[in-house]
Design a protein around this motif. Structure first.
Motif, PDB file in Angstrom:
ATOM      1  N   VAL A  19      -3.207  -9.676  -2.815  1.00 37.79           N
ATOM      2  CA  VAL A  19      -2.983 -10.506  -1.436  1.00 37.79           C
ATOM      3  C   VAL A  19      -2.264  -9.313  -0.635  1.00 37.79           C
ATOM      4  CG1 VAL A  19      -2.011 -12.361  -0.345  1.00 37.79           C
ATOM      5  CG2 VAL A  19      -2.686 -12.425  -2.858  1.00 37.79           C
ATOM      6  N   ARG A  20      -2.963  -8.846   0.464  1.00 35.47           N
ATOM      7  CA  ARG A  20      -2.313  -8.243   1.588  1.00 35.47           C
ATOM      8  C   ARG A  20      -1.715  -9.191   2.333  1.00 35.47           C
ATOM      9  NH1 ARG A  20      -3.302  -3.461  -0.152  1.00 35.47           N
ATOM     10  NH2 ARG A  20      -5.674  -2.997  -0.912  1.00 35.47           N
ATOM     11  N   LEU A  21      -0.225  -8.896   2.624  1.00 37.76           N
ATOM     12  CA  LEU A  21       0.489  -9.362   3.669  1.00 37.76           C
ATOM     13  C   LEU A  21       1.295  -8.299   4.324  1.00 37.76           C
ATOM     14  CD1 LEU A  21       2.245 -11.624   0.977  1.00 37.76           C
ATOM     15  CD2 LEU A  21       0.318 -12.512   2.437  1.00 37.76           C
ATOM     16  N   PRO A  22       1.934  -8.986   5.491  1.00 33.71           N
ATOM     17  CA  PRO A  22       2.407  -7.881   6.666  1.00 33.71           C
ATOM     18  C   PRO A  22       3.309  -7.222   5.757  1.00 33.71           C
ATOM     19  CG  PRO A  22       1.985 -10.251   7.764  1.00 33.71           C
ATOM     20  CD  PRO A  22       1.680 -10.336   6.165  1.00 33.71           C
ATOM     21  N   LYS A  23       3.431  -6.090   5.684  1.00 31.56           N
ATOM     22  CA  LYS A  23       4.496  -5.334   5.108  1.00 31.56           C
ATOM     23  C   LYS A  23       4.834  -5.145   3.717  1.00 31.56           C
ATOM     24  CE  LYS A  23       7.146  -5.411   9.397  1.00 31.56           C
ATOM     25  NZ  LYS A  23       8.577  -5.638  10.111  1.00 31.56           N
ATOM     26  N   THR A  24       3.835  -6.035   2.954  1.00 28.81           N
ATOM     27  CA  THR A  24       3.640  -5.998   1.533  1.00 28.81           C
ATOM     28  C   THR A  24       2.523  -6.422   1.119  1.00 28.81           C
ATOM     29  OG1 THR A  24       4.985  -6.654  -0.412  1.00 28.81           O
ATOM     30  CG2 THR A  24       4.486  -8.438   1.278  1.00 28.81           C
ATOM     31  N   THR A  25       2.263  -6.076  -0.234  1.00 29.37           N
ATOM     32  CA  THR A  25       1.192  -6.595  -1.232  1.00 29.37           C
ATOM     33  C   THR A  25       1.472  -7.172  -2.420  1.00 29.37           C
ATOM     34  OG1 THR A  25      -0.360  -4.745  -0.233  1.00 29.37           O
ATOM     35  CG2 THR A  25      -1.031  -5.649  -1.950  1.00 29.37           C
ATOM     36  N   LEU A  26       1.099  -8.519  -2.623  1.00 27.82           N
ATOM     37  CA  LEU A  26       1.228  -9.147  -3.842  1.00 27.82           C
ATOM     38  C   LEU A  26      -0.009  -8.591  -4.985  1.00 27.82           C
ATOM     39  CD1 LEU A  26       2.257 -12.354  -2.824  1.00 27.82           C
ATOM     40  CD2 LEU A  26       3.711 -10.634  -3.179  1.00 27.82           C
ATOM     41  N   LEU A  27       0.478  -8.294  -6.267  1.00 31.44           N
ATOM     42  CA  LEU A  27      -0.566  -7.823  -7.160  1.00 31.44           C
ATOM     43  C   LEU A  27      -0.303  -8.748  -8.506  1.00 31.44           C
ATOM     44  CD1 LEU A  27       0.180  -4.065  -6.738  1.00 31.44           C
ATOM     45  CD2 LEU A  27      -1.891  -5.121  -5.933  1.00 31.44           C
ATOM     46  N   THR A  28      -1.442  -9.364  -8.957  1.00 38.37           N
ATOM     47  CA  THR A  28      -1.323  -9.895 -10.162  1.00 38.37           C
ATOM     48  C   THR A  28      -2.700  -9.584 -10.993  1.00 38.37           C
ATOM     49  OG1 THR A  28      -2.160 -11.924  -9.617  1.00 38.37           O
ATOM     50  CG2 THR A  28      -0.108 -11.785  -9.277  1.00 38.37           C
ATOM     51  N   VAL A  29      -2.386  -9.540 -12.264  1.00 39.58           N
ATOM     52  CA  VAL A  29      -3.415  -9.510 -13.460  1.00 39.58           C
ATOM     53  C   VAL A  29      -3.256 -10.636 -14.344  1.00 39.58           C
ATOM     54  CG1 VAL A  29      -4.731  -8.365 -15.099  1.00 39.58           C
ATOM     55  CG2 VAL A  29      -3.757  -6.947 -13.138  1.00 39.58           C
ATOM     56  N   SER A  30      -4.294 -11.501 -14.640  1.00 39.32           N
ATOM     57  CA  SER A  30      -4.176 -12.752 -15.480  1.00 39.32           C
ATOM     58  C   SER A  30      -5.143 -12.990 -16.365  1.00 39.32           C
ATOM     59  CB  SER A  30      -3.442 -13.844 -14.500  1.00 39.32           C
ATOM     60  OG  SER A  30      -4.669 -14.246 -13.764  1.00 39.32           O
ATOM     61  N   ALA A  60       6.444  -5.546 -12.974  1.00 39.94           N
ATOM     62  CA  ALA A  60       6.527  -4.103 -12.694  1.00 39.94           C
ATOM     63  C   ALA A  60       7.063  -4.071 -11.472  1.00 39.94           C
ATOM     64  CB  ALA A  60       5.125  -3.617 -13.245  1.00 39.94           C
ATOM     65  N   VAL A  61       7.825  -3.028 -11.107  1.00 40.80           N
ATOM     66  CA  VAL A  61       8.299  -2.842  -9.865  1.00 40.80           C
ATOM     67  C   VAL A  61       7.901  -1.484  -8.998  1.00 40.80           C
ATOM     68  CG1 VAL A  61      10.443  -4.316  -9.817  1.00 40.80           C
ATOM     69  CG2 VAL A  61      10.423  -2.092 -10.717  1.00 40.80           C
ATOM     70  N   GLY A  62       8.095  -1.378  -8.265  1.00 34.43           N
ATOM     71  CA  GLY A  62       7.455  -0.138  -7.461  1.00 34.43           C
ATOM     72  C   GLY A  62       5.876   0.064  -7.515  1.00 34.43           C
ATOM     73  N   VAL A  63       5.214  -0.873  -7.760  1.00 32.76           N
ATOM     74  CA  VAL A  63       3.774  -0.453  -7.863  1.00 32.76           C
ATOM     75  C   VAL A  63       3.041  -1.084  -6.463  1.00 32.76           C
ATOM     76  CG1 VAL A  63       3.430  -0.881 -10.310  1.00 32.76           C
ATOM     77  CG2 VAL A  63       3.445  -2.933  -8.865  1.00 32.76           C
ATOM     78  N   LYS A  64       1.995  -0.256  -6.171  1.00 36.94           N
ATOM     79  CA  LYS A  64       1.069  -0.703  -5.001  1.00 36.94           C
ATOM     80  C   LYS A  64      -0.143  -0.792  -5.304  1.00 36.94           C
ATOM     81  CE  LYS A  64       4.464   2.200  -2.148  1.00 36.94           C
ATOM     82  NZ  LYS A  64       5.525   1.397  -2.612  1.00 36.94           N
ATOM     83  N   THR A  65      -0.879  -0.722  -6.284  1.00 35.59           N
ATOM     84  CA  THR A  65      -2.288  -1.036  -6.795  1.00 35.59           C
ATOM     85  C   THR A  65      -2.131  -1.434  -8.157  1.00 35.59           C
ATOM     86  OG1 THR A  65      -2.188   1.095  -7.920  1.00 35.59           O
ATOM     87  CG2 THR A  65      -2.880   1.277  -5.583  1.00 35.59           C
ATOM     88  N   ILE A  66      -3.484  -2.050  -8.239  1.00 37.95           N
ATOM     89  CA  ILE A  66      -3.772  -2.749  -9.515  1.00 37.95           C
ATOM     90  C   ILE A  66      -3.759  -1.779 -10.656  1.00 37.95           C
ATOM     91  CG2 ILE A  66      -5.273  -3.980 -11.074  1.00 37.95           C
ATOM     92  CD1 ILE A  66      -4.036  -5.834  -9.184  1.00 37.95           C
ATOM     93  N   GLU A  67      -4.113  -0.633 -10.560  1.00 39.46           N
ATOM     94  CA  GLU A  67      -4.214   0.344 -11.486  1.00 39.46           C
ATOM     95  C   GLU A  67      -2.520   0.867 -11.849  1.00 39.46           C
ATOM     96  OE1 GLU A  67      -6.192   0.485  -8.788  1.00 39.46           O
ATOM     97  OE2 GLU A  67      -7.616   0.008  -9.473  1.00 39.46           O
ATOM     98  N   GLN A  68      -1.716   1.077 -10.911  1.00 38.89           N
ATOM     99  CA  GLN A  68      -0.295   1.170 -11.111  1.00 38.89           C
ATOM    100  C   GLN A  68       0.224  -0.063 -11.946  1.00 38.89           C
ATOM    101  OE1 GLN A  68       1.468   1.853  -7.448  1.00 38.89           O
ATOM    102  NE2 GLN A  68       0.692   3.964  -7.198  1.00 38.89           N
ATOM    103  N   LEU A  69      -0.143  -1.229 -11.741  1.00 40.68           N
ATOM    104  CA  LEU A  69       0.449  -2.224 -12.393  1.00 40.68           C
ATOM    105  C   LEU A  69       0.095  -2.312 -13.876  1.00 40.68           C
ATOM    106  CD1 LEU A  69       1.887  -4.990 -12.193  1.00 40.68           C
ATOM    107  CD2 LEU A  69      -0.168  -6.281 -11.683  1.00 40.68           C
ATOM    108  N   LEU A  70      -1.250  -1.947 -14.022  1.00 39.36           N
ATOM    109  CA  LEU A  70      -1.629  -2.020 -15.264  1.00 39.36           C
ATOM    110  C   LEU A  70      -1.054  -0.957 -16.082  1.00 39.36           C
ATOM    111  CD1 LEU A  70      -5.464  -2.364 -14.764  1.00 39.36           C
ATOM    112  CD2 LEU A  70      -3.820  -4.108 -15.742  1.00 39.36           C
ATOM    113  N   LYS A  71      -0.705   0.313 -15.741  1.00 38.92           N
ATOM    114  CA  LYS A  71       0.023   1.651 -16.325  1.00 38.92           C
ATOM    115  C   LYS A  71       1.527   1.673 -16.087  1.00 38.92           C
ATOM    116  CE  LYS A  71      -4.067   3.141 -17.001  1.00 38.92           C
ATOM    117  NZ  LYS A  71      -4.812   2.750 -18.304  1.00 38.92           N
ATOM    118  N   SER A  72       2.092   0.829 -15.358  1.00 39.64           N
ATOM    119  CA  SER A  72       3.570   0.898 -15.063  1.00 39.64           C
ATOM    120  C   SER A  72       4.193   0.314 -16.450  1.00 39.64           C
ATOM    121  CB  SER A  72       3.883   0.576 -13.970  1.00 39.64           C
ATOM    122  OG  SER A  72       3.429   1.245 -12.908  1.00 39.64           O
TER     123      SER A  72
END
Length: 100
Positions: A19-30, A60-72
């Motif tokens: 979800v791309r929002l102003p100044k941030t992006t929300l990421l989930t995998v479920s 997970a903190v500091g992630v900017k992509t789904i790939e980073q969320l999976l690996k972090s």
């Protein structure tokens, strides 16, 4: 903008949401059992205020992509996630595989 992407991890299906929002992006995998999410997730709220819902989740903190969320490594997890063997420091991908 909202993007839904089916992903497969070791043969198991999950849904990635960006979800791309102003100044941030929300990421989930479920899947149907639980989810991992970016730093916007409030694990304390889930454990304390919403504990009756028994939510399985990790953050997970500091992630900017789904790939980073999976690996972090996960920075925090709910009590229900811990009951499934999901631990702080575990990769998002490994945590999702515990949610099968």
């Amino acid at each position: 903008m909202v993007t839904l992407t089916p992903i497969i991890i070791q043969g198991y299906p999950f849904t990635a949401v960006t979800v791309r929002l102003p100044k941030t992006t929300l990421l989930t995998v479920s899947n149907e059992k639980g989810y991992i999410m970016c730093g916007a997730l409030d694990v304390g709220l889930l454990n304390n205020v919403l504990s009756d819902r028994k939510i399985v989740a990790g953050r997970a903190v500091g992630v900017k992509t789904i790939e980073q969320l999976l690996k972090s490594p996960l920075e925090s997890v709910t009590m229900e996630a811990e009951a499934l063997g999901i631990r702080v420091g575990m990769s998002g991908e490994d945590a999702l595989l515990k949610m099968l």
